[in-house]
Every structure is written in C-alpha cells, then in structure tokens.
Design a protein around this motif. Structure first.
Motif, mmCIF file in Angstrom:
data_model
loop_
_atom_site.group_PDB
_atom_site.id
_atom_site.type_symbol
_atom_site.label_atom_id
_atom_site.label_comp_id
_atom_site.label_asym_id
_atom_site.label_seq_id
_atom_site.Cartn_x
_atom_site.Cartn_y
_atom_site.Cartn_z
ATOM 1 N N VAL A 274 0.861 -1.180 0.000
ATOM 2 C CA VAL A 274 0.000 0.000 0.000
ATOM 3 C C VAL A 274 0.900 1.234 0.000
ATOM 4 C CG1 VAL A 274 -1.674 1.349 1.329
ATOM 5 C CG2 VAL A 274 -1.912 -1.142 1.167
ATOM 6 N N VAL A 275 0.576 2.206 -0.842
ATOM 7 C CA VAL A 275 1.325 3.457 -0.912
ATOM 8 C C VAL A 275 0.372 4.603 -0.579
ATOM 9 C CG1 VAL A 275 2.674 5.019 -2.356
ATOM 10 C CG2 VAL A 275 2.895 2.535 -2.648
ATOM 11 N N VAL A 276 0.771 5.439 0.395
ATOM 12 C CA VAL A 276 -0.037 6.585 0.817
ATOM 13 C C VAL A 276 0.857 7.814 0.817
ATOM 14 C CG1 VAL A 276 -1.466 7.594 2.623
ATOM 15 C CG2 VAL A 276 -1.508 5.108 2.233
ATOM 16 N N ASP B 250 2.589 1.151 13.600
ATOM 17 C CA ASP B 250 1.709 0.797 14.716
ATOM 18 C C ASP B 250 0.459 0.063 14.222
ATOM 19 O OD1 ASP B 250 3.488 1.951 16.447
ATOM 20 O OD2 ASP B 250 2.384 3.850 16.631
ATOM 21 N N ILE B 251 -0.081 0.514 13.100
ATOM 22 C CA ILE B 251 -1.267 -0.148 12.529
ATOM 23 C C ILE B 251 -0.941 -1.581 12.143
ATOM 24 C CG2 ILE B 251 -2.827 -0.158 10.547
ATOM 25 C CD1 ILE B 251 -2.741 2.913 10.622
ATOM 26 N N VAL B 252 0.199 -1.762 11.509
ATOM 27 C CA VAL B 252 0.606 -3.107 11.074
ATOM 28 C C VAL B 252 0.837 -4.007 12.284
ATOM 29 C CG1 VAL B 252 2.445 -4.410 9.951
ATOM 30 C CG2 VAL B 252 1.550 -2.335 8.878
ATOM 31 N N ALA B 253 1.508 -3.491 13.319
ATOM 32 C CA ALA B 253 1.815 -4.295 14.502
ATOM 33 C C ALA B 253 0.549 -4.727 15.233
ATOM 34 C CB ALA B 253 2.722 -3.502 15.440
ATOM 35 N N ALA B 254 -0.505 -3.900 15.149
ATOM 36 C CA ALA B 254 -1.743 -4.219 15.869
ATOM 37 C C ALA B 254 -2.662 -5.156 15.090
ATOM 38 C CB ALA B 254 -2.498 -2.922 16.191
ATOM 39 N N ASP B 255 -2.381 -5.370 13.810
ATOM 40 C CA ASP B 255 -3.245 -6.220 12.976
ATOM 41 C C ASP B 255 -2.694 -7.642 12.964
ATOM 42 O OD1 ASP B 255 -4.692 -7.464 10.800
ATOM 43 O OD2 ASP B 255 -5.201 -5.446 10.113
ATOM 44 N N GLY B 256 -3.453 -8.578 13.513
ATOM 45 C CA GLY B 256 -2.997 -9.972 13.609
ATOM 46 C C GLY B 256 -2.863 -10.673 12.278
ATOM 47 N N ARG B 257 -3.421 -10.104 11.232
ATOM 48 C CA ARG B 257 -3.311 -10.740 9.909
ATOM 49 C C ARG B 257 -1.942 -10.504 9.279
ATOM 50 N NH1 ARG B 257 -8.514 -7.919 7.413
ATOM 51 N NH2 ARG B 257 -7.454 -6.224 8.537
ATOM 52 N N CYS B 258 -1.207 -9.506 9.754
ATOM 53 C CA CYS B 258 0.126 -9.211 9.216
ATOM 54 C C CYS B 258 1.148 -10.154 9.860
ATOM 55 C CB CYS B 258 0.500 -7.761 9.495
ATOM 56 S SG CYS B 258 -0.631 -6.547 8.762
ATOM 57 N N LYS C 246 -7.964 2.166 4.769
ATOM 58 C CA LYS C 246 -8.934 2.838 5.646
ATOM 59 C C LYS C 246 -8.305 3.219 6.985
ATOM 60 C CE LYS C 246 -13.511 2.099 7.734
ATOM 61 N NZ LYS C 246 -13.109 2.193 9.146
ATOM 62 N N LEU C 247 -7.581 2.289 7.581
ATOM 63 C CA LEU C 247 -6.985 2.538 8.894
ATOM 64 C C LEU C 247 -5.920 3.634 8.829
ATOM 65 C CD1 LEU C 247 -6.643 -1.161 10.124
ATOM 66 C CD2 LEU C 247 -8.220 0.578 11.027
ATOM 67 N N TYR D 53 -4.147 9.028 10.064
ATOM 68 C CA TYR D 53 -3.554 10.287 9.630
ATOM 69 C C TYR D 53 -4.453 11.465 9.987
ATOM 70 C CZ TYR D 53 0.376 8.336 6.971
ATOM 71 O OH TYR D 53 1.548 7.736 6.605
ATOM 72 N N ASP D 54 -5.745 11.279 9.783
ATOM 73 C CA ASP D 54 -6.683 12.349 10.146
ATOM 74 C C ASP D 54 -6.601 12.653 11.642
ATOM 75 O OD1 ASP D 54 -7.494 12.520 7.541
ATOM 76 O OD2 ASP D 54 -9.335 11.343 7.811
ATOM 77 N N ALA D 55 -6.518 11.592 12.453
ATOM 78 C CA ALA D 55 -6.459 11.787 13.912
ATOM 79 C C ALA D 55 -5.158 12.474 14.338
ATOM 80 C CB ALA D 55 -6.604 10.442 14.616
ATOM 81 N N LYS D 56 -4.073 12.222 13.617
ATOM 82 C CA LYS D 56 -2.771 12.804 13.961
ATOM 83 C C LYS D 56 -2.519 14.139 13.269
ATOM 84 C CE LYS D 56 -1.095 9.395 16.526
ATOM 85 N NZ LYS D 56 -0.629 9.577 17.927
ATOM 86 N N GLY D 57 -3.453 14.553 12.422
ATOM 87 C CA GLY D 57 -3.262 15.807 11.700
ATOM 88 C C GLY D 57 -2.273 15.713 10.568
#
Length: 275
Positions: free
Chosen positions: A183-185, A202-210, A250-251, A256-260
């Motif tokens: 994924v590229v953002v 952090d998102i990747v570490a929290a997702d058990g599918r990764c 989506k995550l 990013y929105d939450a962190k500005g």
C-alpha cells in the motif's frame, strides 16, 4: 445316388481343407481371446501405474488407459485379418491416411486435447485456485480435457479452450499460502515523515493478519509532484490479501486524520503572464 459314395469327390482333400479351416478358426479365436485379455490387462496396468503418481489427474489416467486398450484392439483386429489371409499392409496404410486426415480436420480440437492433458499432468493450477490467463481472471471451477471453466468474482462463468490456457502465461494467485500486500499513501511535504511511518508501523503491529516473518517494510518510495509517498509492505495469508489491502488504506487514512497528517491531492498552479 449315394453322395458319400461319389468317387468324383476327393474326401481326403475335403477333410484336409476342413481341418485347415477349423485350425484357422481356432487360431482366430485364440488371437481374439488373447487380444481381449491383453486389452483389459493393459488398461488395468496403466490405470494402476498412473494412480501411483500424484501429478496425473484421474481424467488423464482413464483417457490414456483407454487409448492403450483400443490400441490393443486395433492390433488384434489387424492380426485377425492377417490370420484369414487378408492383405493388411494396404489396410494399415489406409488407416494411417485416415488418421492423418482426421487429425488435420480436428487440428484445433486435438490441440485443446493435448493442452488439456498437459494441464492435468503438470497442474499449474487446481480447482479452487484464483488465476489469470488470456486476459481473463476467476476461480477455477473445472478442468476437462478440452476446456477450463472459471467463475469470476461477480459470478460469471467463463469457458476457455485449453489450447488458449496452455499457450498463454498463467498467473496463479492461490499457488502459495502467503502473499505480500503493498500500500502506498502520500503525505504532505510539510508533514513529519517519521511520524507518518510510525503511524503505519503501529497499525501493522496491531493487525494480527500481518505476519511477523517476513517482517513488514515501511519506506519512502518517491518524492512526488504533490506528496511524499510512503509505502508499506506486509505479508499475510493468501485468503486475507484483499480484505487486508482495503483495511490498511482505511486505517491509515483514519489514523492520519487523527494525527493531523495531511494526505494531499494534486494541485495545479496556473500563472497568468501578461505583457
């Protein structure tokens, strides 16, 4: 007139001819019985031989075993004709010419048949795999000797001649148990790159599918016209590929929105130059 006392009839010659004819018929029966037994034996042995290999499909083994059986039948028929004094050389030549004519007439069909045999022997894909071939993509529903049938994600059936399947590159998305999601953002040039990369990590570490092995990769891949493009690569089970791809986008956007952190869109600046 007594027929049996007729001196004009050579009974010894008739008896000898009768014995020869009887022996001829007996020999033909022996050849026929042996031929039928040999045909069944060849079919049985070929079936058992192919069954020992995991690479040969049951459809192919049955087809090849039947070919062996009918080949024995043909040789038996030729041997019977030869037993009765029929000239078989011209017959063999005639069968060869007929086979050539039929082969030319059914060239496309035989090509699909040969390709089907190769597909079933080498198995570049199996039923249930999601593949792309000849510009078509779908889940393999059936593999026959002549065609391969696919079901698309929107439930459309596609039937492809095996010649087109075997003659084109085959992409099998289900062959391996794991796949890599990329994924590229983009982020704005004014945003902190390290903060953006940490959000993704952090998102990747929290997702058990990764999966942990191979480990995820987060890196800057491009300084684009309007954004700094950050890439994340993670490995997952093949069955999780699409859903994980959608969820990561989506995550990351929500984080990013939450962190500005800004996700810019292309902007074109137009300068009006006047004399």
């Amino acid at each position: 007139m007594n027929f049996f006392n007729d001196e004009s009839i050579n009974w010894e010659e008739l008896t000898a001819q009768g014995i020869d004819l009887g022996l001829l018929i007996l020999g033909a029966l022996v050849v026929l019985i042996l031929g039928m037994w040999l045909a069944g034996f060849v079919e049985s042995r070929l079936t058992k031989l192919f069954a020992k290999s995991d690479r040969i499909d049951n459809t192919v083994s049955a087809f090849l075993a039947s070919l062996g059986k009918y080949a024995v039948f043909i040789f038996t028929g030729i041997a019977l004709l030869d037993q009765f004094g029929v000239e078989t050389t011209s017959l063999v030549a005639l069968l060869g010419a007929a086979g050539l004519a039929i082969g030319l007439a059914l060239q496309g069909t035989l090509s699909n048949l040969a390709a089907g045999v190769m597909l079933l022997i080498f198995r570049p894909f199996k039923i249930g795999d999601f593949i792309q071939v000849g510009g078509e993509s779908g889940t393999v529903e059936a593999i026959s000797l002549f065609t391969t049938r696919l079901d698309t994600p929107d439930n459309v059936r596609i039937t492809i001649p095996n010649g087109s399947v075997w003659g084109n590159p085959i992409t099998n998305y289900s062959f391996h148990d794991t796949r890599r999601v990329q994924v590229v953002v983009g982020i704005g040039y004014d945003d902190n790159i390290d903060d953006a990369m940490k959000v993704i990590s952090d998102i990747v570490a929290a997702d058990g599918r990764c999966l942990d092995t191979p480990g995820p990769v987060v890196a800057v891949t491009e300084l684009g016209d309007s954004s700094v493009n950050v890439m994340v690569r993670v490995w997952c089970a093949s069955g999780d590929y699409w859903q994980l791809s959608w969820d990561l986008l989506k995550l990351i956007k929500e984080a990013y929105d939450a962190k500005g952190i800004n996700i810019p869109y292309p902007i074109r600046t137009i300068y009006n130059v006047t004399d």
